[in-house]
Scaffold this active site. Structure first.
Site, short mmCIF file in Angstrom:
data_model
loop_
_atom_site.label_atom_id
_atom_site.label_comp_id
_atom_site.label_asym_id
_atom_site.label_seq_id
_atom_site.Cartn_x
_atom_site.Cartn_y
_atom_site.Cartn_z
N ASN A 20 -6.18 6.06 -1.06
CA ASN A 20 -5.54 6.56 0.15
C ASN A 20 -5.08 8.01 -0.02
O ASN A 20 -5.13 8.81 0.91
CB ASN A 20 -4.33 5.70 0.54
CG ASN A 20 -4.78 4.39 1.17
OD1 ASN A 20 -5.96 4.23 1.51
ND2 ASN A 20 -3.86 3.46 1.32
N GLU A 52 -7.04 -1.55 -6.90
CA GLU A 52 -6.27 -0.59 -7.69
C GLU A 52 -5.18 -1.37 -8.43
O GLU A 52 -4.43 -2.12 -7.80
CB GLU A 52 -5.63 0.46 -6.77
CG GLU A 52 -6.66 1.37 -6.11
CD GLU A 52 -6.06 2.38 -5.13
OE1 GLU A 52 -6.74 3.36 -4.82
OE2 GLU A 52 -4.91 2.17 -4.67
N SER A 67 0.82 -1.21 0.00
CA SER A 67 0.00 0.00 0.00
C SER A 67 0.85 1.26 0.00
O SER A 67 0.35 2.33 -0.30
CB SER A 67 -0.96 0.04 1.20
OG SER A 67 -0.74 -0.96 2.10
N HIS A 89 -3.59 -3.54 -5.61
CA HIS A 89 -3.83 -3.06 -4.26
C HIS A 89 -5.27 -3.37 -3.86
O HIS A 89 -6.21 -2.72 -4.31
CB HIS A 89 -3.55 -1.55 -4.18
CG HIS A 89 -3.64 -1.01 -2.80
ND1 HIS A 89 -4.32 0.15 -2.49
CD2 HIS A 89 -3.16 -1.48 -1.62
CE1 HIS A 89 -4.23 0.36 -1.19
NE2 HIS A 89 -3.54 -0.60 -0.65
P1 NAD Z 1 0.27 -9.41 7.91
O1 NAD Z 1 1.40 -9.00 8.74
O2 NAD Z 1 -1.04 -9.76 8.55
O3 NAD Z 1 0.70 -10.68 7.04
C1 NAD Z 1 1.91 -10.82 6.38
C2 NAD Z 1 2.19 -12.30 6.20
O4 NAD Z 1 3.33 -12.47 5.39
C3 NAD Z 1 2.51 -13.02 7.53
O5 NAD Z 1 1.66 -14.15 7.66
C4 NAD Z 1 3.96 -13.46 7.36
O6 NAD Z 1 4.22 -14.71 7.99
C5 NAD Z 1 4.10 -13.55 5.87
N1 NAD Z 1 5.48 -13.39 5.44
C6 NAD Z 1 6.36 -12.47 5.85
N2 NAD Z 1 7.55 -12.65 5.22
C7 NAD Z 1 7.39 -13.68 4.38
C8 NAD Z 1 8.23 -14.35 3.44
N3 NAD Z 1 9.48 -13.96 3.27
N4 NAD Z 1 7.72 -15.35 2.73
C9 NAD Z 1 6.46 -15.76 2.91
N5 NAD Z 1 5.61 -15.18 3.78
C10 NAD Z 1 6.06 -14.17 4.51
O7 NAD Z 1 0.05 -8.26 6.83
P2 NAD Z 1 -1.27 -7.81 6.06
O8 NAD Z 1 -2.03 -6.82 6.85
O9 NAD Z 1 -1.96 -9.03 5.56
O10 NAD Z 1 -0.63 -6.99 4.85
C11 NAD Z 1 0.07 -7.64 3.82
C12 NAD Z 1 0.35 -6.66 2.70
O11 NAD Z 1 -0.86 -6.10 2.24
C13 NAD Z 1 1.22 -5.47 3.10
O12 NAD Z 1 2.04 -5.14 2.02
C14 NAD Z 1 0.22 -4.37 3.34
O13 NAD Z 1 0.74 -3.09 3.19
C15 NAD Z 1 -0.78 -4.68 2.27
N6 NAD Z 1 -2.12 -4.14 2.49
C16 NAD Z 1 -2.68 -4.16 3.72
C17 NAD Z 1 -3.96 -3.65 3.91
C18 NAD Z 1 -4.60 -3.68 5.26
O14 NAD Z 1 -5.62 -3.03 5.45
N7 NAD Z 1 -4.09 -4.45 6.21
C19 NAD Z 1 -4.65 -3.13 2.82
C20 NAD Z 1 -4.07 -3.14 1.56
C21 NAD Z 1 -2.79 -3.66 1.41
#
Ligand code: NAD
Length: 690
Positions: free
Chosen positions: A485, A447, A414, A435
């Site tokens: 955003n 997006e 994001s 996104h």
């Molecule tokens: P999160 O921390 O809940 O999950 C991330 C996951 O990735 C974890 O389960 C972790 O074990 C895994 N991980 C980390 N390193 C890894 C690797 N090297 N190989 C494999 N797996 C790995 O995060 P999230 O909230 O699900 O967000 C994930 C992505 O989505 C981020 O880039 C975030 O910016 C984006 N995002 C989040 C939102 C939101 O509202 N939370 C919205 C849009 C986009």
């Protein structure tokens, strides 16, 4: 065969055949059998012909084995300019369906797929109805701000009773085949393959829906539902009035009420705006410079990272019928992700939105793994790992090593720059942004981020993939905050600023609910997490100096652990396990101290000022987005803000709202606000064509 005849046949939108005394009329107007005036004309002629044909005992109107018709063509509504146009279109439909109902030979509708609006109105005018298993029925006109105008408000209550009919008409929600059978909307449910078997059409005699008596005439629940609608949206009360007219006066009076009601709805700005949003959403995926770029259908998807976003994305893909390899390096996180997907799908089974068999089939398509080799067969990979540039770059390299040259690699970041992500890999032309919004399995918007190294095929494939998983993709250039955003965070920021100036949190939230948002900005931040806001704003602040710094009030909340619902405290206080906000005395204290430190005395901010500042802050930013060419068209901003943030569709979206205010008026108000509150409101040169 004479050429003229061949030509006429090629143009025909209805295939007609007679077997064993049954005339099957099959709608054949690709792609989705929309009911145009032309198709209705041909259908009337075909029914007339079948009545005149001595071989024919019964008539079946049908479509494809999986899809009958998409209903009336909404493009017709957009072209309506006057009340007379509206009345005329409604009357053409009503008369066509009337002629079918008046057929001397029995007519059966043999239907399948999503039976919405006009398609269902056509079926209800037939004497019998049979549907394929899996068919769903709905009257969604109310969601478009209109009443059904083709007899739906008259025939539906006569078939299933006023109470059940009004529930469908006022909520727009679908019912499944089993419910339709129980309610008497259909006479039989069968396998799709048996839909047009001659038995379906024989034996019956014409049975006009208009002559049926009402199974019940209960209005109480419907009156409550209609009373809840906003005054700007008149469709619910018009629908109620049409049904009532049919009950207390006559079928014909009810039809006339439908015509006039439809014209009244079409005259309101709220309805015209809803129709604007309908087309805005439909048009987002149209990208002229990608129109002829070849893409491949995706057959196998991998999702990397099974946190909240990864699990939601995997679920969305599975629900669209595609197999998913889900990878997380942390096995505990992987298990949690799998459990989350299972529970969410099981909830759909409990709600009757998914059959247990379908659930089992979906779960068979899901492979959980920590082994990169399993990703090898994927032709589309989406990473949703931690929001950390080093972690993401390593993951992208791993993906690239595991997959073939043609595989599209999408990142759900994001805040990170795609130029930086692209630096890490050897095939940056295959990288694209997808996104998603949280919760990803439910939120309709995606997006699609286009960075400078991305190949046109990659971007076109991402658009196609997003559509294949039933999302609305909006193409956005790679710039901080992307689209939603970039516009929405400044709005939230303005709310935090007003807190400091003296407004109560409740007053701010109330003003925006009154404007039409499902919830106010502060309640929403408590849901999303104030820490998430601070993190995202940290990226916007240096990129857009006119936004100003992150308001100290929110950094202080985060520093004190008041993150929102997840920590039981944010702007509001929450009882354990409940999302209901209560005043938070700790915040009142923080606000009192911060206001005391300010050089300006706190003041009461009127609801009008709250609304003006919050909404025009979004408008100002959306104008800059247009000026920078971040999206292709104004309507993309409208679609994204409605689908991504809950901006009220009946206000048409951020930029349609500005246009309705009048661009001169917007310019004047922005200048005044800029003078009073700062650069962030400064009008750009308003690049919109006036
Ligand atoms: P999160 O921390 O809940 O999950 C991330 C996951 O990735 C974890 O389960 C972790 O074990 C895994 N991980 C980390 N390193 C890894 C690797 N090297 N190989 C494999 N797996 C790995 O995060 P999230 O909230 O699900 O967000 C994930 C992505 O989505 C981020 O880039 C975030 O910016 C984006 N995002 C989040 C939102 C939101 O509202 N939370 C919205 C849009 C986009």
């Amino acid at each position: 065969m004479p050429t003229a005849l061949k030509f006429a046949e090629a143009m025909s939108r209805i295939d007609s055949s007679v077997t064993d005394g049954v005339c099957v009329l099959r709608l054949n107007a690709p792609p989705v059998n929309t009911l145009s005036i032309e198709l209705l004309g041909e259908l009337r002629a075909a029914v007339r012909e079948a009545n005149a044909d001595g071989r024919v005992r019964g008539i079946v109107i049908t479509g494809g084995p999986e899809h009958f018709s998409a209903g009336a063509d909404v493009a017709m509504f957009r072209d309506i300019k006057t009340a007379e146009d509206a009345v005329r279109i409604s009357r053409v439909f009503q008369e066509a369906f009337q002629e079918i109902e008046d057929s001397a030979k029995p007519v059966t509708a043999a239907v399948a797929g999503k039976m919405m609006g006009g398609a269902l109105e056509l079926a209800m005018a037939c004497h019998y109805r049979v549907c394929a298993r899996g068919t769903v029925f709905s009257m969604p006109e109310v969601n478009l701000g209109i009443n059904p105008g083709a007899g739906g408000t008259q025939r539906l209550p006569r078939l299933i009773g006023v109470e059940a009919a009004l529930k469908m008409l006022l909520t727009g929600q679908p019912i499944n085949a089993a419910e339709a059978l129980k309610l008497g909307l259909v006479d039989a449910v069968c396998d799709a393959a048996d839909l047009t078997k001659p038995a379906q059409a024989s034996g019956g005699t014409p049975r006009k829906t208009r002559e049926r008596s009402f199974p019940n005439v209960l209005f109480t629940e419907a009156e409550k539902l209609a009373a809840r609608a906003r005054p700007e949206l008149i469709a619910p009360s018009v629908i109620l009035e049409c049904v009532r007219t049919g009950v207390v006066a006559s079928f014909d009076a009810g039809l006339r009420a439908e015509q006039l009601g439809f014209a009244r709805c079409m005259e309101t700005l709220a309805t015209r705006n809803k129709i604007h949003v309908f087309f805005a959403v439909r048009d987002t995926a149209k990208v002229p410079d990608l129109a002829n770029v070849p893409t491949h259908a995706v057959t196998r998807v991998a999702v990397i990272g099974m946190g909240s976003m990864g699990a939601g994305i995997a679920q969305a893909v599975l629900q669209a019928g595609l197999p998913v390899v889900a990878l997380d390096e942390n096995t505990a996180a992987l298990d949690r992700g799998m459990q989350r997907i299972r529970e969410s799908l099981e909830k759909r089974v409990k709600q009757g939105r998914l059959s247990p068999e379908k659930l089992a089939a979906i779960l068979r398509q899901l492979t959980a793994t920590s082994d990169w080799k399993a990703v090898g067969g994927a032709d589309f990979v989406i990473e949703a790992v931690f929001e950390d540039i080093a972690v993401k770059q390593t993951v992208l390299v791993n993906i690239e090593r595991a997959v073939g040259d043609k595989t599209v690699i999408a990142s759900n970041t994001s805040t990170l720059s795609f130029d930086r992500l692209a630096e890490a890999i050897s095939r940056p032309q295959r990288l694209v942004g997808l996104h998603f919004f949280n919760p990803a399995h439910a939120m309709p918007l995606v997006e699609v981020i286009r960075h400078k190294a991305a190949a046109p095929e990659t971007v076109a494939s991402a658009l196609r993939f997003a559509k294949a998983i039933r999302k609305t993709p909006v193409l956005v250039q790679n710039r901080e905050g992307f689209l939603v955003n970039r516009i929405f965070l400044p709005y939230v920021k303005e709310a935090f600023r007003m807190l400091k100036e003296g407004a109560d949190p409740e007053a701010i939230d109330r003003a925006m609910v009154e404007f039409g948002f499902p919830m106010g900005p502060l309640t929403l931040m408590d849901m999303a997490g104030n820490d998430i806001f601070v993190h995202a704003d940290a990226v916007l602040v240096p990129a857009f100096p006119h936004h100003g710094p992150t308001p100290p009030i929110v950094t202080e909340l985060v520093a004190r652990g008041m993150l929102g619902q997840k920590s039981g405290m944010g702007i509001y206080r929450y009882e354990k396990g409940s999302p209901v906000p209560h005043p938070n005395p700790a915040v009142r204290q923080i606000l009192a101290e911060s206001r005391a430190r300010s050089s300006r005395a706190p003041r009461v901010i009127t609801p009008e000022e709250i609304t003006q500042r919050l909404v025009l802050r979004m408008v100002a930013e959306a104008l800059r987005v247009m000026e920078e060419g971040i999206v292709q068209r104004e309507s993309d901003v409208d679609a994204a803000m409605v689908l991504g943030t809950g901006f009220p569709d009946w206000r048409g979206g951020v930029l349609k709202y500005a246009r309705d205010l009048g661009l001169d008026e917007v310019r004047t108000q922005l200048q005044q606000l800029a003078k009073r509150f700062g650069e962030r409101f400064a009008a750009t040169n308003l690049p919109l064509n006036t």
